[in-house]
Scaffold this motif. Structure first.
Motif, mmCIF file in Angstrom:
data_model
loop_
_atom_site.group_PDB
_atom_site.id
_atom_site.type_symbol
_atom_site.label_atom_id
_atom_site.label_comp_id
_atom_site.label_asym_id
_atom_site.label_seq_id
_atom_site.Cartn_x
_atom_site.Cartn_y
_atom_site.Cartn_z
ATOM 1 N N SER A 31 -6.754 -3.760 0.313
ATOM 2 C CA SER A 31 -6.586 -4.324 -1.028
ATOM 3 C C SER A 31 -6.873 -5.820 -1.028
ATOM 4 O O SER A 31 -7.086 -6.451 0.017
ATOM 5 N N GLU A 32 -6.836 -6.407 -2.221
ATOM 6 C CA GLU A 32 -6.948 -7.865 -2.350
ATOM 7 C C GLU A 32 -5.806 -8.535 -1.593
ATOM 8 O O GLU A 32 -5.990 -9.580 -0.957
ATOM 9 N N LYS A 73 -6.657 -8.636 2.073
ATOM 10 C CA LYS A 73 -7.676 -9.637 2.381
ATOM 11 C C LYS A 73 -7.052 -11.020 2.505
ATOM 12 O O LYS A 73 -7.404 -11.794 3.396
ATOM 13 N N ARG A 74 -6.123 -11.335 1.622
ATOM 14 C CA ARG A 74 -5.460 -12.641 1.681
ATOM 15 C C ARG A 74 -4.571 -12.757 2.922
ATOM 16 O O ARG A 74 -4.596 -13.779 3.619
ATOM 17 N N GLU A 75 -3.805 -11.703 3.200
ATOM 18 C CA GLU A 75 -2.856 -11.778 4.311
ATOM 19 C C GLU A 75 -3.575 -11.815 5.658
ATOM 20 O O GLU A 75 -3.225 -12.625 6.532
ATOM 21 N N VAL A 76 -4.566 -10.959 5.838
ATOM 22 C CA VAL A 76 -5.291 -10.935 7.107
ATOM 23 C C VAL A 76 -6.076 -12.227 7.292
ATOM 24 O O VAL A 76 -6.195 -12.740 8.421
ATOM 25 N N LEU A 95 -4.058 5.583 2.029
ATOM 26 C CA LEU A 95 -5.502 5.748 1.902
ATOM 27 C C LEU A 95 -6.188 4.400 2.100
ATOM 28 O O LEU A 95 -5.594 3.347 1.826
ATOM 29 N N PRO A 96 -7.444 4.401 2.570
ATOM 30 C CA PRO A 96 -8.155 3.125 2.761
ATOM 31 C C PRO A 96 -8.178 2.254 1.517
ATOM 32 O O PRO A 96 -8.007 1.033 1.604
ATOM 33 N N ALA A 138 0.826 -1.206 0.000
ATOM 34 C CA ALA A 138 0.000 0.000 0.000
ATOM 35 C C ALA A 138 0.863 1.259 0.000
ATOM 36 O O ALA A 138 0.583 2.231 -0.715
ATOM 37 N N ARG A 139 1.931 1.237 0.784
ATOM 38 C CA ARG A 139 2.832 2.393 0.827
ATOM 39 C C ARG A 139 3.581 2.545 -0.496
ATOM 40 O O ARG A 139 3.882 3.672 -0.912
ATOM 41 N N HIS A 140 3.878 1.438 -1.128
ATOM 42 C CA HIS A 140 4.533 1.491 -2.436
ATOM 43 C C HIS A 140 3.645 2.205 -3.450
ATOM 44 O O HIS A 140 4.109 3.069 -4.209
ATOM 45 N N GLN A 141 2.365 1.866 -3.436
ATOM 46 C CA GLN A 141 1.427 2.512 -4.353
ATOM 47 C C GLN A 141 1.326 4.007 -4.069
ATOM 48 O O GLN A 141 1.279 4.832 -4.985
ATOM 49 N N ALA A 142 1.292 4.359 -2.788
ATOM 50 C CA ALA A 142 1.220 5.776 -2.417
ATOM 51 C C ALA A 142 2.470 6.523 -2.852
ATOM 52 O O ALA A 142 2.404 7.662 -3.336
#
Length: 413
Positions: A139-140, A143-146, A133-134, A117-121
């Motif tokens: 992200s997908e 969802k997999r990791e959690v 950002l939320p 997520a930080r990479h995308q930001a």
């Protein structure tokens, strides 16, 4: 106790922080006299650790193959540790089917969905990205990791900051998480005295596996925005860029006239780190704890990093060395630390003290073993309290199972 570790890769302690953290976990298990088997579907690398010398059995396993079922049914481990969530996805349902009473332990190394997520930001704004950002975080990938975390009996988290995020953002119960940072022997007062002093050190160092996206980004940020400012003020100083698996695009950055030297893989990180006067870690995104900063603390090499680099590093303590997210300030702090001996010595001493408080091997290993023993004694009740995990195992494991069986059948045609 019989332990099976399913590795995403074979541990390379001289190539990555994840590698030497894995080795510390394996050492913890062996110190208890537990029988340890390390299995991985990855190809064995040339820099991998010598696990048989630690009396650890090595096994090659295959993805989407029922041969693993025979293997684990015969082994019947009491504890299975998955190295990152992808291994839990691949093998978790097989472990549950053939060893339902084995503790399922997940080691995240870092919270990779946060790193992504930080990479995308960072791609969007080009700045140091501590917050997301939320739509980037949820992200997908997340969802997999959690889901893997919720399916596991216990997950080892390297950073308290990520434990807080999982509890606050994803509502993961505290009973499923354990703070387990890097585990290292303390640097004794005699060892501290033996570290090379200020006047015997020279040059800057940056270190990190080139296959890890935050490290490659840091090298580029240094090359284009930070190092020119330092080199202009300190033309005799060099920047030694060290790390495993440098690609051609990295070696092409090598420029002796600018003092920007791509050194690549080094066999002994500590030796190289102790020769440098200042460690640079200009990370614009990432997650987990930064092994390069832990190494620098132990080597008595003061560092400069960003808010991303320092996140979670000090735990409940204060980080004692410079932190800035501005390339101009980063360069200025680097120049000051490189030229001002008193500041350098103060940073070094405070670094030794933080290292010994924060990353003590015996302390964290003892906590881990105690938690596993407690979990083993009350596993049935622990699982009853985790209904969400049971529900996810029921649904997602069925889909994963059928997908794996379909792939195997297709491959056997």
């Amino acid at each position: 106790m019989k332990v099976l570790v399913i590795g995403y890769v074979w541990p390379e302690p001289s190539s990555s922080a994840a590698g030497y953290r894995m080795l510390a976990l394996l050492k913890t298990f062996r110190q208890q006299g537990w029988e340890v088997t390390f299995a991985s579907p990855a190809e064995k690398s040339i820099h991998r650790a010598n696990l048989p010398s630690m009396d650890i059995r090595e096994i090659n396993i295959a993805l989407n193959c029922s041969s693993f079922d025979t293997f684990i049914d015969e082994l019947q481990p009491d504890l299975v540790m998955f190295d990152r969530f992808m291994m839990e996805e691949q093998f978790g349902w097989r472990v549950e089917k053939y060893c339902p009473n084995a503790i399922r332990l997940l080691d995240t190394e870092d919270l990779s969905c946060l790193r992504h997520a930080r990479h995308q930001a960072c791609k969007k704004n080009g700045e140091v990205c501590l917050n997301t950002l939320p739509e980037q975080l949820y992200s997908e990938h997340a969802k997999r990791e959690v889901a893997a975390i919720l399916r596991s009996d216990l997950t080892l988290m390297i950073s308290k900051a990520e434990i807080d995020l999982l509890q606050q953002q994803f509502k993961v119960d505290a009973s499923l998480l354990l703070d387990c940072p890097f585990m290292q022997p303390p640097v004794t007062s005699e060892q501290q005295k033996q570290r090379p002093p200020f006047e015997q050190r020279q040059h800057f160092i940056v270190i990190g596996n080139f296959r890890h996206a935050p490290n490659w980004d840091a090298v580029l940020w240094l090359k284009h925005s930070i190092w020119p400012l330092i080199h202009d003020r300190l033309p005799e100083a060099e920047l030694h860029v060290c790390g495993a698996y440098p690609p051609p695009k990295a070696t092409q950055l090598h420029n002796p006239k600018q003092g920007f030297l791509i050194k690549g893989w080094v066999e002994d990180v500590n030796s190289v780190m102790q020769q440098a006067r200042v460690n640079l870690a200009p990370l614009r995104f990432g997650a987990g704890l930064k092994g390069k900063l832990v190494d620098a603390l132990a080597c008595g090499t003061p560092s400069i990093t960003t808010s991303v680099g320092v996140e979670g590093m000090a735990g409940d303590h204060h980080w004692p060395q410079p932190v800035t997210d501005s390339p101009e300030q980063f360069a200025l702090q680097a120049i000051m630390l490189y030229t001002q001996e008193h500041q350098w010595q103060t940073s070094q001493q405070l670094g030794f003290e933080l290292h010994n408080r924060r990353f003590d091997f015996d302390c964290h290993a003892g906590t881990l073993v105690s938690r596993l023993q407690q979990l083993r004694q009350g596993l049935a009740q622990h699982r009853l309290a985790n209904f969400t995990g049971a529900m996810l195992r029921h649904h997602s494991m069925k889909s994963t199972q059928y997908m794996a069986q379909w792939i195997e059948a297709k491959n056997n045609r």
